[in-house]
Design an enzyme around this catalytic site. Structure first.
Site, mmCIF file in Angstrom:
data_model
loop_
_atom_site.group_PDB
_atom_site.id
_atom_site.type_symbol
_atom_site.label_atom_id
_atom_site.label_comp_id
_atom_site.label_asym_id
_atom_site.label_seq_id
_atom_site.Cartn_x
_atom_site.Cartn_y
_atom_site.Cartn_z
ATOM 1 N N ASP A 185 0.797 -1.238 0.000
ATOM 2 C CA ASP A 185 0.000 0.000 0.000
ATOM 3 C C ASP A 185 0.826 1.283 0.000
ATOM 4 O OD1 ASP A 185 -2.117 -1.740 0.175
ATOM 5 O OD2 ASP A 185 -2.330 -1.540 2.346
ATOM 6 N N GLN A 199 -2.179 -8.435 -7.834
ATOM 7 C CA GLN A 199 -1.207 -7.385 -7.512
ATOM 8 C C GLN A 199 -0.287 -7.763 -6.360
ATOM 9 O OE1 GLN A 199 -3.637 -3.363 -7.655
ATOM 10 N NE2 GLN A 199 -4.923 -5.159 -7.430
HETATM 11 P P1 ATP Z 1 -1.269 -4.309 5.219
HETATM 12 O O1 ATP Z 1 -0.808 -2.899 5.026
HETATM 13 O O2 ATP Z 1 -0.749 -5.207 4.181
HETATM 14 O O3 ATP Z 1 -2.748 -4.437 5.446
HETATM 15 P P2 ATP Z 1 -0.890 -4.394 8.049
HETATM 16 O O4 ATP Z 1 0.287 -4.733 8.885
HETATM 17 O O5 ATP Z 1 -1.384 -2.981 8.141
HETATM 18 O O6 ATP Z 1 -0.543 -4.819 6.573
HETATM 19 P P3 ATP Z 1 -3.149 -5.386 9.565
HETATM 20 O O7 ATP Z 1 -4.106 -6.491 9.303
HETATM 21 O O8 ATP Z 1 -3.689 -4.027 9.815
HETATM 22 O O9 ATP Z 1 -2.088 -5.410 8.379
HETATM 23 O O10 ATP Z 1 -2.273 -5.778 10.861
HETATM 24 C C1 ATP Z 1 -1.608 -7.020 10.939
HETATM 25 C C2 ATP Z 1 -1.731 -7.589 12.330
HETATM 26 O O11 ATP Z 1 -1.128 -6.711 13.277
HETATM 27 C C3 ATP Z 1 -3.167 -7.734 12.834
HETATM 28 O O12 ATP Z 1 -3.774 -8.893 12.386
HETATM 29 C C4 ATP Z 1 -2.966 -7.770 14.334
HETATM 30 O O13 ATP Z 1 -2.536 -9.041 14.761
HETATM 31 C C5 ATP Z 1 -1.831 -6.775 14.516
HETATM 32 N N1 ATP Z 1 -2.381 -5.446 14.839
HETATM 33 C C6 ATP Z 1 -3.022 -4.603 14.024
HETATM 34 N N2 ATP Z 1 -3.405 -3.477 14.667
HETATM 35 C C7 ATP Z 1 -3.011 -3.631 15.937
HETATM 36 C C8 ATP Z 1 -3.106 -2.817 17.111
HETATM 37 N N3 ATP Z 1 -3.684 -1.616 17.097
HETATM 38 N N4 ATP Z 1 -2.573 -3.290 18.253
HETATM 39 C C9 ATP Z 1 -1.976 -4.494 18.292
HETATM 40 N N5 ATP Z 1 -1.850 -5.307 17.216
HETATM 41 C C10 ATP Z 1 -2.351 -4.888 16.053
#
Ligand code: ATP
Length: 321
Positions: free
Chosen positions: A130, A254
């Site tokens: 992203d 993608q």
């Molecule tokens: P992408 O950008 O590809 O979606 P991401 O890391 O933002 O990747 P998320 O699903 O938002 O993907 O977060 C991955 C994991 O991180 C979640 O499944 C959860 O286990 C953990 N996580 C997300 N937000 C929190 C939070 N606020 N506090 C603690 N753990 C979190």
């Protein structure tokens, strides 16, 4: 604190180049005398105690492979206090002194929780297609995702032109319009719809009708998944202009494929820096690259959304209309 053993995990959505980051971390750690534990399926692997040893050979021949050898997951359990406690216990049981988290802003928030509330030394590496993290110009996976989308759109352009149709193409990006903007510019699209800005549907339809009167026969409109869904945009255009409009949702294509040079190099650079930071006793940090130079910020800073590139891109889009 001297680091003898680190854990590494990939979390959230996978992105091409994550394997290159794992390889870089493992190889740099081992050459610095640090043992590496691979945690499967992101934070869920810490909760389930699903951990494998990673040696020099474990990461052979993965620099060019998409996905992640450690698998990835979105762990609901990790968002509960019991889940986090279990994760911390697993780290202690395996004598893991520090954790490297490859993921997006959600994964960084999880890493910050471990660092701030449980005193686990952590380093975040930007792994998301992203490109929505702060403190880095690019994230691991975004280069490949843009290229993959461009290849697909080039194919759609052939049929759009031959069949004289309007095509609306939906690309990924979650809440970010980065992929959509890059793809729209690279593909020479006529318009782009992104979450960061309000979109003027009246103006787009007016431009299409005016262009059609002058003999223009095909259009490419790119929409970011977080802004508007392609079927809705296509229906709106067809209803308001009377011109046949098709849509394509590119979706998970993608996410896959061989990582391009930009993702491999970024992953390799930030992976090496992560080990360096831990050896200096630093943690709670996210590593990125700004203007070609390594940039290190605190994890909460990295979680802020980066939006200041958008205006320049939109100015360029006006040239395309
Ligand atoms: P992408 O950008 O590809 O979606 P991401 O890391 O933002 O990747 P998320 O699903 O938002 O993907 O977060 C991955 C994991 O991180 C979640 O499944 C959860 O286990 C953990 N996580 C997300 N937000 C929190 C939070 N606020 N506090 C603690 N753990 C979190």
């Amino acid at each position: 604190m001297s680091v003898k053993k680190i854990g590494i995990l990939t979390s959230g959505g996978d992105g091409p180049g994550m394997n290159a980051a794992i390889r870089s971390v493992v190889r740099c750690a081992i050459s610095s005398g640090i043992e590496v534990a691979g945690i499967m399926r992101g934070y869920q692997g810490l909760i389930d105690d699903d951990i494998i040893p990673l040696g020099h050979r474990s990461v052979s021949n993965i620099i060019n492979r998409g996905g992640t050898i450690l698998k990835t997951a979105r762990s609901k359990d990790f968002k509960t206090s019991e889940g986090v406690k279990k994760a911390v216990t697993t780290l202690k049981e395996h004598k893991i002194d520090a954790l490297i988290v490859i993921g997006g802003d959600g994964s960084y928030r999880g890493a910050q929780d471990l660092y701030e509330n449980h005193k686990v030394p952590v380093i975040g590496l930007p792994g998301t297609i992203d490109n929505d993290l702060c403190g880095t110009d690019q994230t691991i996976g975004c280069h490949t995702a843009v290229n993959t989308a461009l290849e697909a759109i080039d194919r759609i352009r052939d049929t759009a032109h031959s069949m004289e149709r309007i095509f609306v193409i939906e690309v990924m990006g979650n809440h970010s319009g980065y992929i959509a903007l890059q793809v729209a510019l690279g593909a020479g699209a006529e318009d782009v719809i992104i979450p960061e800005r309000k979109f003027d549907y009246d103006l787009m339809c007016k431009n299409i009708i005016a262009g059609n009167k002058k003999g223009k026969i095909s259009w490419m409109i790119v929409t970011a998944e977080g802004a508007a869904k392609a079927p809705d945009v296509a229906r709106t255009i067809q209803e308001r202009t009377g011109l046949e409009t098709r849509f394509v949702v590119l979706g998970h294509v993608q996410r896959g494929g061989v990582p391009v040079e930009g993702d491999r190099i970024l992953a390799t650079r930030v992976g090496a820096v992560a080990i360096d930071l831990l050896m200096q006793g630093l943690s709670g940090k996210a590593v990125g690259v700004l203007s070609e130079k390594i940039n290190v910020v605190d994890l909460p800073v990295a979680c802020k959304r980066e939006t200041d590139r958008i205006d320049e891109y939109l100015a360029l889009m006006k040239l395309l209309r």
